[in-house]
Design an enzyme around this catalytic site. Structure first.
Site, PDB file in Angstrom:
ATOM      1  NE  ARG A  88      -4.347  -0.959  -0.169  1.00 40.69           N
ATOM      2  CZ  ARG A  88      -4.607  -1.852  -1.122  1.00 40.69           C
ATOM      3  NH1 ARG A  88      -3.649  -2.195  -1.972  1.00 40.69           N
ATOM      4  NH2 ARG A  88      -5.796  -2.387  -1.227  1.00 40.69           N
ATOM      5  CD  GLU A 136      -2.623   3.610  -5.848  1.00 42.04           C
ATOM      6  OE1 GLU A 136      -3.680   3.086  -6.274  1.00 42.04           O
ATOM      7  OE2 GLU A 136      -1.667   2.954  -5.425  1.00 42.04           O
ATOM      8  CG  HIS A 190      -3.023  -0.278  -7.452  1.00 46.08           C
ATOM      9  ND1 HIS A 190      -3.471   0.369  -6.330  1.00 46.08           N
ATOM     10  CD2 HIS A 190      -3.076  -1.611  -7.162  1.00 46.08           C
ATOM     11  CE1 HIS A 190      -3.794  -0.524  -5.405  1.00 46.08           C
ATOM     12  NE2 HIS A 190      -3.567  -1.739  -5.894  1.00 46.08           N
TER      13      HIS A 190
END
Length: 378
Positions: free
Chosen positions: A291, A320, A339
């Site tokens: 993360r 993000e 991601h």
């Protein structure tokens, strides 16, 4: 009424991949009247997923589901789900009425405070990603003892391959050679020193489902594996040492690569900070598929700019999407992917297999797979 679920953290391209894989994931379902037979058993078993907790029929308020709210990310799969589970009504959450939200027995990919506050009959949430920090932060999840399941281990193989890819890009300086190629330059003189992975030490932070898959692949490449985990000191035979989280800095001093696979919890927030990067070898690389909030971004940028570490590979960042003015875009010796480490057709098929198997299990009142402990956050 327009209700919107939290973003699940699953890449948007999953929706496209699932279009091609849902039929395959559901193909092994027998045409039983109400409860389809087990699907994806070999795949899920091979990932180490086992039923956990008591049968859900023993959970207060359980009943065979009649109405399930589904994230918009799965709207293309609604016909397949309805065909496989004909006794269940599946409704895309943004199209649900107040009455339908209140009557929902379960949700798939939906865990917002708005929905939890209105879904008074809700008993189970199937999250569509491994990270569940947004869900476990909802007070109603614990207060009402709602069962939460996630995608633990499902994404491990795909994410582990992404980790190895980032290792190779960094150790072989492929980013440098791609830039030279784009200029039609045969760069053989004065090139960066290439590095073999064999014989190097990798520290895996978070030896869970994803971390174990990384360890397996790194071991196959001849690397020495050390790790930390919060749930004990056990690990596969090919892991040389498994330490507690408070051994992070000690083990970092030995590592040529540090790979973060840990979930985001209060204990893992901001653990990769100035002190951590100062402890790393100047020749070591940092890779993050866990993360973004586990990293203090400014400290990583400073370490890269000052040459305190050799480089980094990030599939997750904070925030993000990463803003165009983020210093990360301009940091040296850094590879960023948006991601996407689990954004593969194989992973999509495995995710759908888990969704359908847990639907079968919940409908039959059995124990579920990939059950989350809200107190631990994973």
């Amino acid at each position: 009424m327009m209700l919107k679920p939290f973003a699940s953290g699953v890449p948007q391209a999953w929706r496209l991949a699932l279009c091609a894989t849902t039929a395959l994931a559901l193909a092994t379902l027998a045409p039983a009247a109400d409860v389809p037979s087990q699907t994806g058993a070999v795949t899920l078993d091979s990932l180490g997923l086992q039923p956990s907790g008591p049968p859900v029929r023993e959970h207060p308020g359980w009943r065979a589901p009649k109405l399930i709210l589904v994230s918009g990310q799965l709207q293309d799969q609604l016909p397949s789900l309805a065909a496989a589970f004909p006794s269940v009504k599946f409704i895309e959450v943004s199209r649900a009425s107040e009455r339908e939200v209140a009557a929902a027995d379960a949700t798939i990919g939906v865990c917002s405070a708005e929905v939890l506050g209105k879904a008074t009959h809700l008993q189970w949430i199937q999250w569509l990603a491994a990270g569940v920090e947004r869900c476990v932060q909802q007070p109603q999840l614990r207060e009402r003892h709602i069962i939460l399941t996630n995608m633990q281990r499902i994404q491990g193989p795909s994410m582990a391959e992404h980790v190895i890819a980032l290792m190779l890009v960094l150790s072989r300086h492929l980013d440098y050679f791609l830039r030279e190629q784009s200029q039609a330059h045969w760069a053989q003189e004065g090139t960066p020193q290439l590095i073999d992975l064999q014989g190097r030490t990798v520290l895996i932070v978070g030896l869970g489902g994803i971390g174990t898959e990384v360890a397996q692949r790194a071991h196959a490449l001849g690397m020495r594996i050390i790790a930390t985990r919060a749930s004990g000191h056990g690990g596969p035979d090919y892991v040389s040492y498994v330490g507690a989280p408070d051994e992070l800095l000690k083990l970092t001093r030995e590592a040529d690569y540090v790979v973060n696979c840990a979930p985001l919890t209060p204990q893992t927030t901001g653990i990769f900070n100035q002190e951590f990067f100062a402890t790393m070898k100047a020749t070591a690389y940092f890779i993050n598929v866990g993360r973004g909030k586990s990293v203090v971004t400014a400290d990583l940028v400073t370490a890269l700019a000052a040459g305190k570490i050799a480089g980094a590979g990030l599939d997750v960042v904070d925030p993000e999407p990463l803003p165009a003015d983020s210093a990360l875009w301009r940091a040296p010796h850094l590879v960023i992917t948006p991601h996407v480490s689990a954004d593969t057709a194989a992973a999509a098929q495995q995710r759908m297999a888990l969704v359908t198997e847990n639907l079968r299990r919940y409908s039959a009142g059995e124990s579920l797979l990939a059950v989350v402990d809200p107190a631990r956050g994973y």
